[in-house]
Design a protein around this motif. Structure first.
Motif, mmCIF file in Angstrom:
data_model
loop_
_atom_site.group_PDB
_atom_site.id
_atom_site.type_symbol
_atom_site.label_atom_id
_atom_site.label_comp_id
_atom_site.label_asym_id
_atom_site.label_seq_id
_atom_site.Cartn_x
_atom_site.Cartn_y
_atom_site.Cartn_z
ATOM 1 N N ALA A 130 24.470 8.426 -39.121
ATOM 2 C CA ALA A 130 24.176 9.529 -40.054
ATOM 3 C C ALA A 130 25.381 9.847 -40.933
ATOM 4 O O ALA A 130 25.708 11.001 -41.182
ATOM 5 C CB ALA A 130 23.733 10.773 -39.274
ATOM 6 N N GLY A 131 26.066 8.789 -41.365
ATOM 7 C CA GLY A 131 27.157 8.986 -42.318
ATOM 8 C C GLY A 131 28.480 9.409 -41.710
ATOM 9 O O GLY A 131 29.471 9.577 -42.414
ATOM 10 N N GLY A 132 28.519 9.601 -40.383
ATOM 11 C CA GLY A 132 29.790 9.982 -39.752
ATOM 12 C C GLY A 132 30.173 8.995 -38.667
ATOM 13 O O GLY A 132 29.343 8.217 -38.198
ATOM 14 N N ASN A 133 31.440 9.016 -38.274
ATOM 15 C CA ASN A 133 31.894 8.124 -37.205
ATOM 16 C C ASN A 133 31.526 8.680 -35.832
ATOM 17 O O ASN A 133 31.652 9.885 -35.589
ATOM 18 C CB ASN A 133 33.423 7.958 -37.256
ATOM 19 N N VAL A 134 31.079 7.785 -34.946
ATOM 20 C CA VAL A 134 30.878 8.156 -33.542
ATOM 21 C C VAL A 134 31.448 7.039 -32.683
ATOM 22 O O VAL A 134 31.658 5.924 -33.140
ATOM 23 C CB VAL A 134 29.376 8.348 -33.193
ATOM 24 N N LEU A 135 31.728 7.362 -31.427
ATOM 25 C CA LEU A 135 32.153 6.357 -30.456
ATOM 26 C C LEU A 135 30.938 5.958 -29.628
ATOM 27 O O LEU A 135 30.081 6.791 -29.325
ATOM 28 C CB LEU A 135 33.252 6.907 -29.549
ATOM 29 N N GLU A 136 30.887 4.691 -29.269
ATOM 30 C CA GLU A 136 29.774 4.172 -28.484
ATOM 31 C C GLU A 136 30.351 3.565 -27.215
ATOM 32 O O GLU A 136 31.315 2.802 -27.269
ATOM 33 C CB GLU A 136 29.063 3.089 -29.302
ATOM 34 N N TYR A 137 29.769 3.936 -26.069
ATOM 35 C CA TYR A 137 30.278 3.426 -24.798
ATOM 36 C C TYR A 137 29.134 3.357 -23.799
ATOM 37 O O TYR A 137 28.431 4.345 -23.600
ATOM 38 C CB TYR A 137 31.397 4.332 -24.268
ATOM 39 N N SER A 138 28.947 2.194 -23.185
ATOM 40 C CA SER A 138 27.888 2.020 -22.187
ATOM 41 C C SER A 138 26.534 2.491 -22.698
ATOM 42 O O SER A 138 25.803 3.177 -21.984
ATOM 43 C CB SER A 138 28.252 2.804 -20.913
ATOM 44 N N GLY A 139 26.243 2.160 -23.947
ATOM 45 C CA GLY A 139 24.947 2.526 -24.487
ATOM 46 C C GLY A 139 24.806 3.983 -24.846
ATOM 47 O O GLY A 139 23.719 4.432 -25.215
ATOM 48 N N ARG A 140 25.893 4.746 -24.744
ATOM 49 C CA ARG A 140 25.816 6.173 -25.091
ATOM 50 C C ARG A 140 26.678 6.452 -26.316
ATOM 51 O O ARG A 140 27.683 5.793 -26.546
ATOM 52 C CB ARG A 140 26.291 7.035 -23.912
ATOM 53 N N VAL A 141 26.253 7.461 -27.070
ATOM 54 C CA VAL A 141 26.996 7.854 -28.268
ATOM 55 C C VAL A 141 27.822 9.092 -27.940
ATOM 56 O O VAL A 141 27.313 10.072 -27.401
ATOM 57 C CB VAL A 141 26.014 8.133 -29.431
ATOM 58 N N LEU A 142 29.123 9.016 -28.238
ATOM 59 C CA LEU A 142 30.033 10.133 -27.977
ATOM 60 C C LEU A 142 30.630 10.592 -29.303
ATOM 61 O O LEU A 142 30.827 9.788 -30.208
ATOM 62 C CB LEU A 142 31.172 9.692 -27.047
ATOM 63 N N ASP B 287 42.724 8.233 -36.911
ATOM 64 C CA ASP B 287 42.081 7.251 -36.032
ATOM 65 C C ASP B 287 41.380 8.023 -34.911
ATOM 66 O O ASP B 287 42.047 8.673 -34.109
ATOM 67 C CB ASP B 287 43.139 6.305 -35.445
ATOM 68 N N PRO B 288 40.039 7.974 -34.851
ATOM 69 C CA PRO B 288 39.324 8.772 -33.839
ATOM 70 C C PRO B 288 39.237 8.087 -32.482
ATOM 71 O O PRO B 288 38.602 8.609 -31.575
ATOM 72 C CB PRO B 288 37.931 8.926 -34.457
ATOM 73 N N THR B 289 39.865 6.921 -32.329
ATOM 74 C CA THR B 289 39.777 6.205 -31.053
ATOM 75 C C THR B 289 40.939 6.591 -30.143
ATOM 76 O O THR B 289 41.940 7.146 -30.594
ATOM 77 C CB THR B 289 39.820 4.679 -31.279
ATOM 78 N N PRO B 290 40.824 6.280 -28.847
ATOM 79 C CA PRO B 290 41.906 6.608 -27.897
ATOM 80 C C PRO B 290 43.117 5.686 -27.995
ATOM 81 O O PRO B 290 44.059 5.816 -27.212
ATOM 82 C CB PRO B 290 41.225 6.455 -26.530
ATOM 83 N N SER B 291 43.114 4.748 -28.937
ATOM 84 C CA SER B 291 44.252 3.853 -29.122
ATOM 85 C C SER B 291 45.525 4.664 -29.374
ATOM 86 O O SER B 291 45.520 5.610 -30.156
ATOM 87 C CB SER B 291 43.954 2.939 -30.312
ATOM 88 N N PHE B 292 46.632 4.304 -28.691
ATOM 89 C CA PHE B 292 47.899 5.004 -28.918
ATOM 90 C C PHE B 292 49.032 3.989 -28.940
ATOM 91 O O PHE B 292 48.859 2.832 -28.551
ATOM 92 C CB PHE B 292 48.154 6.074 -27.848
ATOM 93 N N GLY B 293 50.185 4.412 -29.434
ATOM 94 C CA GLY B 293 51.323 3.513 -29.532
ATOM 95 C C GLY B 293 52.501 4.015 -28.711
ATOM 96 O O GLY B 293 52.644 5.220 -28.486
ATOM 97 N N ILE B 294 53.344 3.069 -28.263
ATOM 98 C CA ILE B 294 54.616 3.409 -27.627
ATOM 99 C C ILE B 294 55.707 2.688 -28.413
ATOM 100 O O ILE B 294 55.621 1.472 -28.617
ATOM 101 C CB ILE B 294 54.672 2.952 -26.153
#
Length: 292
Positions: free
Chosen positions: A127-139, A177-184
């Motif tokens: 619907a025009g926005g970003n979502v995360l998908e995991y195990s068949g579920r939308v978060l 970045d809406p993902t859990p990716s992080f840097g060290i």
């Protein structure tokens, strides 16, 4: 390598982020157990093998990190990060967790080690926005964004505490970045170009077995197909081009394996931003919140 244990001080712990006096207040501590595979991707314990005498250093690495989070300075980033740490295990409705995450990339330009890649977690548009998908579920794909009105981030505080990516062992997240990716950060002299695009939200307090140093030694596959070598890796002797030729057939095969693996990991998005695929499996096996 064993130091005498002395409970009165932390001399036996490699302090990664120095000097801590310039860093913001730590509000949460998180532990992460990590492991690095052998060149062939395996982790299992095996007996000394006389046939492997030429690879004495090809042992899996096990270590643990203690991370300190700046919850006053960057409350929203810390809130997001903890959502992937404090995850209740649910067989039927699993939620993404750093306890099943990977470090797959070491950006050759900036020395930023990229972790928080959770297999099976995808970003998609709905619907025009970003979502995360995991195990068949939308978060919901929440942005890691600080409130401009955060009282701990007024002009005086931010000028005094302008955090720069100039120290090894800082935790950072790419803005928008809406993902859990992080840097060290893995270098002390990082070009502060990261300061414009990333937000620092914590630091490594303890790196007991030298995880960061081990990671920096792992060979990389870059966009140009170049593999950066370390002393433990096979290098061509007398090859043309001053040793830049990787004669080792093992290496050529390994590169093909990892190039395919990169596709199946779904790292395409990350690879556009950061350049340097780590040629070992680096996995987080356990995470949790520690008492302060």
């Amino acid at each position: 390598h064993h130091h005498p244990t002395n409970n009165n001080n932390n001399n036996n712990v490699a302090m990664a982020a120095e000097p801590t006096t310039t860093l913001p207040k730590i509000t949460h501590k998180v532990y992460m157990e990590v492991r690095i595979s052998r060149a062939d991707g395996s982790f299992y314990v095996r007996d000394a093998n006389p046939n492997n005498a030429d690879l004495p250093d090809d042992d899996p690495f096990y270590g643990s990190l203690v991370l300190g989070l700046f919850g006053e300075r960057t409350p929203e980033h810390v809130r997001r990060f903890l959502e992937y740490v404090d995850v209740r295990y649910d067989v039927d409705k699993p939620l993404p967790s750093y306890s099943r995450s990977k470090f797959g990339t070491l950006d050759s330009a900036s020395g930023l080690l990229i972790g928080g890649t959770i297999p099976g977690l995808d970003i998609t548009t709905l619907a025009g926005g970003n979502v995360l998908e995991y195990s068949g579920r939308v978060l919901p794909a929440k942005l890691w964004l600080e409130d401009k009105n955060n009282p701990n981030d007024d002009a005086a505080a931010s000028s005094q505490l302008q955090l720069s990516h100039d120290t090894k062992g800082l935790l950072t997240h790419r803005n928008l970045d809406p993902t859990p990716s992080f840097g060290i950060t893995t270098r002390n002299n990082i070009a502060s170009s990261l300061d414009a695009t990333h937000t620092i939200f914590g630091c490594i307090l303890e790196d007991q077995n030298g995880f960061l140093d081990a990671v920096v030694d792992i060979p990389l596959l870059t966009d140009t197909g170049r593999v950066s070598r370390t002393v433990n890796e096979p290098v061509s002797v007398g090859g043309g081009g001053g040793g830049s030729q990787l004669a080792s057939s093992v290496f050529t095969a390994q590169r093909a394996i990892f190039r395919d693996a990169a596709k199946t990991f779904g790292d395409t998005r990350l690879e556009k931003v950061y350049d340097g695929k780590l040629l070992r499996r680096i996995e987080v096996t356990k995470v949790g919140v520690l008492e302060l």
